[in-house]
Design an enzyme around this catalytic site. Structure first.
Site, PDB file in Angstrom:
ATOM      1  N   HIS A 135      14.531   4.240  -7.118  1.00 53.49           N
ATOM      2  CA  HIS A 135      13.139   4.675  -6.996  1.00 53.49           C
ATOM      3  C   HIS A 135      12.540   4.216  -5.670  1.00 53.49           C
ATOM      4  O   HIS A 135      12.532   3.017  -5.371  1.00 53.49           O
ATOM      5  CB  HIS A 135      12.356   4.063  -8.160  1.00 53.49           C
ATOM      6  CG  HIS A 135      10.972   4.577  -8.337  1.00 53.49           C
ATOM      7  ND1 HIS A 135       9.894   3.754  -8.582  1.00 53.49           N
ATOM      8  CD2 HIS A 135      10.483   5.844  -8.344  1.00 53.49           C
ATOM      9  CE1 HIS A 135       8.806   4.492  -8.746  1.00 53.49           C
ATOM     10  NE2 HIS A 135       9.133   5.756  -8.594  1.00 53.49           N
ATOM     11  N   ASP A 144       8.960  10.073  -2.187  1.00 58.33           N
ATOM     12  CA  ASP A 144       7.705  10.816  -2.363  1.00 58.33           C
ATOM     13  C   ASP A 144       7.370  11.497  -1.042  1.00 58.33           C
ATOM     14  O   ASP A 144       7.236  10.820  -0.011  1.00 58.33           O
ATOM     15  CB  ASP A 144       6.572   9.849  -2.715  1.00 58.33           C
ATOM     16  CG  ASP A 144       6.849   9.084  -3.996  1.00 58.33           C
ATOM     17  OD1 ASP A 144       6.859   9.709  -5.056  1.00 58.33           O
ATOM     18  OD2 ASP A 144       7.087   7.863  -3.911  1.00 58.33           O
ATOM     19  N   GLU A 176      10.567  13.892  -4.696  1.00 58.89           N
ATOM     20  CA  GLU A 176       9.358  14.163  -5.489  1.00 58.89           C
ATOM     21  C   GLU A 176       8.329  14.758  -4.548  1.00 58.89           C
ATOM     22  O   GLU A 176       7.898  14.118  -3.582  1.00 58.89           O
ATOM     23  CB  GLU A 176       8.798  12.910  -6.168  1.00 58.89           C
ATOM     24  CG  GLU A 176       7.595  13.334  -7.029  1.00 58.89           C
ATOM     25  CD  GLU A 176       6.713  12.222  -7.558  1.00 58.89           C
ATOM     26  OE1 GLU A 176       7.144  11.060  -7.605  1.00 58.89           O
ATOM     27  OE2 GLU A 176       5.572  12.553  -7.911  1.00 58.89           O
ATOM     28  N   GLU A 232      15.339   8.579  -4.998  1.00 58.11           N
ATOM     29  CA  GLU A 232      14.046   9.252  -5.186  1.00 58.11           C
ATOM     30  C   GLU A 232      13.110   8.852  -4.054  1.00 58.11           C
ATOM     31  O   GLU A 232      13.100   7.687  -3.610  1.00 58.11           O
ATOM     32  CB  GLU A 232      13.440   8.823  -6.529  1.00 58.11           C
ATOM     33  CG  GLU A 232      12.210   9.611  -6.951  1.00 58.11           C
ATOM     34  CD  GLU A 232      10.873   8.982  -6.633  1.00 58.11           C
ATOM     35  OE1 GLU A 232       9.855   9.564  -7.006  1.00 58.11           O
ATOM     36  OE2 GLU A 232      10.854   7.893  -6.002  1.00 58.11           O
ATOM     37  N   HIS A 242       3.838   7.395  -1.067  1.00 51.67           N
ATOM     38  CA  HIS A 242       3.458   7.654  -2.460  1.00 51.67           C
ATOM     39  C   HIS A 242       1.987   8.011  -2.600  1.00 51.67           C
ATOM     40  O   HIS A 242       1.626   9.056  -3.128  1.00 51.67           O
ATOM     41  CB  HIS A 242       3.792   6.434  -3.317  1.00 51.67           C
ATOM     42  CG  HIS A 242       3.425   6.591  -4.755  1.00 51.67           C
ATOM     43  ND1 HIS A 242       2.151   6.339  -5.243  1.00 51.67           N
ATOM     44  CD2 HIS A 242       4.150   6.989  -5.828  1.00 51.67           C
ATOM     45  CE1 HIS A 242       2.113   6.578  -6.527  1.00 51.67           C
ATOM     46  NE2 HIS A 242       3.315   6.973  -6.924  1.00 51.67           N
TER      47      HIS A 242
HETATM   48  O1  G3P Z   1       9.778  10.559  -9.585  1.00 53.44           O
HETATM   49  C1  G3P Z   1       9.504   9.740 -10.662  1.00 53.44           C
HETATM   50  C2  G3P Z   1       8.385   8.763 -10.410  1.00 53.44           C
HETATM   51  O2  G3P Z   1       8.468   8.302  -9.091  1.00 53.44           O
HETATM   52  C3  G3P Z   1       7.058   9.370 -10.661  1.00 53.44           C
HETATM   53  O3  G3P Z   1       6.011   8.464 -10.607  1.00 53.44           O
HETATM   54  O4  G3P Z   1       4.062   7.454  -9.516  1.00 53.44           O
HETATM   55  O5  G3P Z   1       6.299   6.475  -9.179  1.00 53.44           O
HETATM   56  O6  G3P Z   1       5.722   8.633  -8.124  1.00 53.44           O
HETATM   57  P1  G3P Z   1       5.507   7.719  -9.298  1.00 53.44           P
HETATM   58 CA    CA Z   2       7.738   9.125  -7.054  1.00 52.06          CA
END
Ligand code: G3P
Ligand code: CA
Length: 257
Positions: A15, A44, A117, A42, A57
């Site tokens: 993440h 953002d 994402e 992952e 993010h």
């Molecule tokens: O992609 C999954 C997760 O990252 C979604 O929540 O707020 O961490 O971007 P967040």
């Molecule tokens: Ca995310």
């Protein structure tokens, strides 16, 4: 019942690069995640003022950089001058926010896989999805496992689908819908999604059966406890997004984790 297509991605997803061990969404974080054995990352992605996709993010700059205001109000040249590491620790002072293209090229060069994402600045849902599709059409070779696009925003997945329909999509869901108390499987089907990516606490055996029966894979975020990961594996889900790259080893095989 719809047949479930093979899932071309590893189960374990790092993440934001390496969770909280390095400043999120920086290349140092992704390098650290790779050192822990992760092969699927992952991130953002959102648009700068001049239309460049960069990694961050929050919509606002304050939490993870030394800048102020909304990230999408700055050009990529301005974003690249921000310090995105000092907030985390001195070791990472001066770290830059990378472009999505830089991360994608690093993944390609290292045979790694990428979960983008699509995290639009509010109001830029469709164009951010289209830009992600256009970028991957330009740089991602067709003979490589494609990146996975995910988003909480159906309009962003729609934009990606319009431009790059061949790149798999997953709908992110944080809560059950008011009224029905169910997930929005129909929206995911309408968007041609390959996966539903849920807040991990939402998964039940019934829900996994229902999503698999519809032909979609089941993935979860953000799973940081061994008991929670074991529950998801026992339920037969397919993907686990974690901050705890230091706790879970993707190379570990056999029963359980
Ligand atoms: O992609 C999954 C997760 O990252 C979604 O929540 O707020 O961490 O971007 P967040
Ligand atoms: Ca995310």
């Amino acid at each position: 019942m719809t047949t479930l297509a093979p899932w071309p991605y590893p189960r374990w997803v790092a993440h934001r690069g390496a969770g909280k061990l390095a400043p999120e969404n920086t290349l140092s974080a992704f390098r650290l995640g790779a050192q822990y054995g992760y092969r699927f990352f992952e991130c953002d992605a959102k648009l700068s003022k001049d239309g460049v996709l960069f990694l961050m993010h929050d919509a606002e700059l304050e939490r993870t950089t030394n800048g102020h205001g909304t990230g999408s109000d700055l050009t990529m040249g301005e974003i690249a001058q921000l310090d995105a590491g000092s907030w985390h620790s001195r070791a990472y002072a001066g770290e830059q926010l990378p472009t999505l293209e830089a991360l994608a090229r690093w993944c390609l060069a290292n045979q790694l896989q990428l979960n983008v994402e699509i995290k639009p600045t509010p109001g830029q849902e469709l164009e951010t999805g289209r830009a992600c599709g256009a970028l991957m059409n330009r740089i991602w070779p067709q003979d490589r496992t494609p990146p996975l696009f995910t988003s909480f925003k159906p309009a962003s997945l729609q934009g990606a689908k319009e431009v790059a329909p061949h790149i798999p999509r997953g709908l992110l869901v944080d809560k059950l819908a008011d009224g029905t108390g169910d997930i929005d499987l129909q929206t995911a089907l309408d968007l041609g999604c390959s996966a539903m990516v849920l807040n991990h606490e939402l998964w039940t055996a019934e829900l996994v059966t229902k999503v698999h029966a519809a032909g979609l894979h089941c993935s979860s975020y953000t799973v940081n406890d061994a008991w929670a990961a074991q529950r998801l594996i026992d339920l037969g889900t397919d993907g686990i997004i974690t901050d705890r790259v230091d706790l879970f080893s993707p190379a570990q095989t056999g029963p359980g984790l």
